[in-house]
Design an enzyme around this catalytic site. Structure first.
Site, PDB file in Angstrom:
ATOM      1  N   GLY A 121       0.857  -1.185   0.000  1.00 29.15           N
ATOM      2  CA  GLY A 121       0.000   0.000   0.000  1.00 29.15           C
ATOM      3  C   GLY A 121       0.891   1.232   0.000  1.00 29.15           C
ATOM      4  O   GLY A 121       1.915   1.248   0.649  1.00 29.15           O
ATOM      5  N   SER A 122       0.552   2.276  -0.728  1.00 30.95           N
ATOM      6  CA  SER A 122       1.516   3.360  -0.889  1.00 30.95           C
ATOM      7  C   SER A 122       0.867   4.593  -1.490  1.00 30.95           C
ATOM      8  O   SER A 122      -0.352   4.709  -1.538  1.00 30.95           O
ATOM      9  CB  SER A 122       2.670   2.876  -1.777  1.00 30.95           C
ATOM     10  OG  SER A 122       2.159   2.180  -2.902  1.00 30.95           O
TER      11      SER A 122
END
Length: 231
Positions: free
Chosen positions: A189-190
């Site tokens: 996730g980013s």
């Protein structure tokens, strides 16, 4: 020609994917041998891993002057900000658009504009939640600068998140990218920050869903701000 069920379910996979999908699959087999309900959980996670690494075909608009989003996800911030020093874009604030990618989004990143990669700069850092504003300054990141044919520059920064522990940039300085061309991936996730050229206003709003390589983020030389949408 219509889209078949096979094309809907089966997606191309980024080259980073097979090794992780294989690990998940092996663990799933072991979990089934231990206890069937655990195996079911493992199977669900294996399917999720497969879709995480999906690399679908995208149709990029080719009209002159368009800037497209480099990431799937939600627009989380739009604000003036000084670009990271390592990008060499100067000390003056530029409009920064942040796109947050959850673990359910496609994480393949694409070039917002056509141009030459004139800077690739990695900086180690923390792994705070990518939704936080301070993630832009404190988290691990990798930035690239694209220089367009007219000399204008645009910065894109891949930022690791709370879960993401691996930023992969697949281009080097001197590479030529087309608008919508792939340049990297982040797992898991980013967030991506886009620093627009001076005098260019975003044509998106906070909370808007973005599709990498397809959604128009801004138009060069258009300084008119987007009109906020009402839900």
């Amino acid at each position: 020609m219509g889209v078949s069920l096979k094309d809907t379910v089966i997606k191309p996979i980024h080259r980073e994917g097979p090794k992780f999908i294989g690990i998940f699959a092996v663990v799933t087999v072991i979990l089934f041998a231990i206890w069937e309900p655990l195996g079911v959980v493992g199977l669900a996670l294996t399917i999720w891993c497969y879709y995480f690494f999906r690399d679908p075909v995208r149709v990029t608009p080719m009209d002159e002057g368009l800037i497209v989003t480099p990431a799937d996800g939600l627009v989380s911030l739009i604000e003036p900000a000084v670009p990271p020093a390592e990008l060499g874009l100067g000390d003056a604030p530029l409009t920064r658009v942040s796109v947050f990618m959850s673990v359910f989004n496609c994480h393949v990143n694409r070039a917002p504009v056509a141009g030459t990669v004139t800077t690739v700069a990695y900086r180690p850092g923390k792994f705070l939640s990518a939704e936080l504003d301070k993630a832009s300054e404190e988290n691990e990141r990798n930035g690239i600068v694209l220089t367009m044919a007219d000399g204008r520059q645009l910065g894109v920064v891949q930022i690791a998140g709370l879960v993401a522990r691996r930023i992969l940039c697949e281009v080097d300085e001197g590479a030529q990218l087309e608008r919508g061309g792939r340049f990297g991936i982040i797992r898991f996730g980013s967030r991506l920050d886009i620093y627009l050229p001076e005098g260019t206003a975003p044509r998106v709003s906070v909370g808007q869903t973005m599709i990498s390589g397809e959604t128009v983020l801004a138009v060069l030389d258009d300084a008119s701000p987007a009109v906020a949408r009402e839900d």
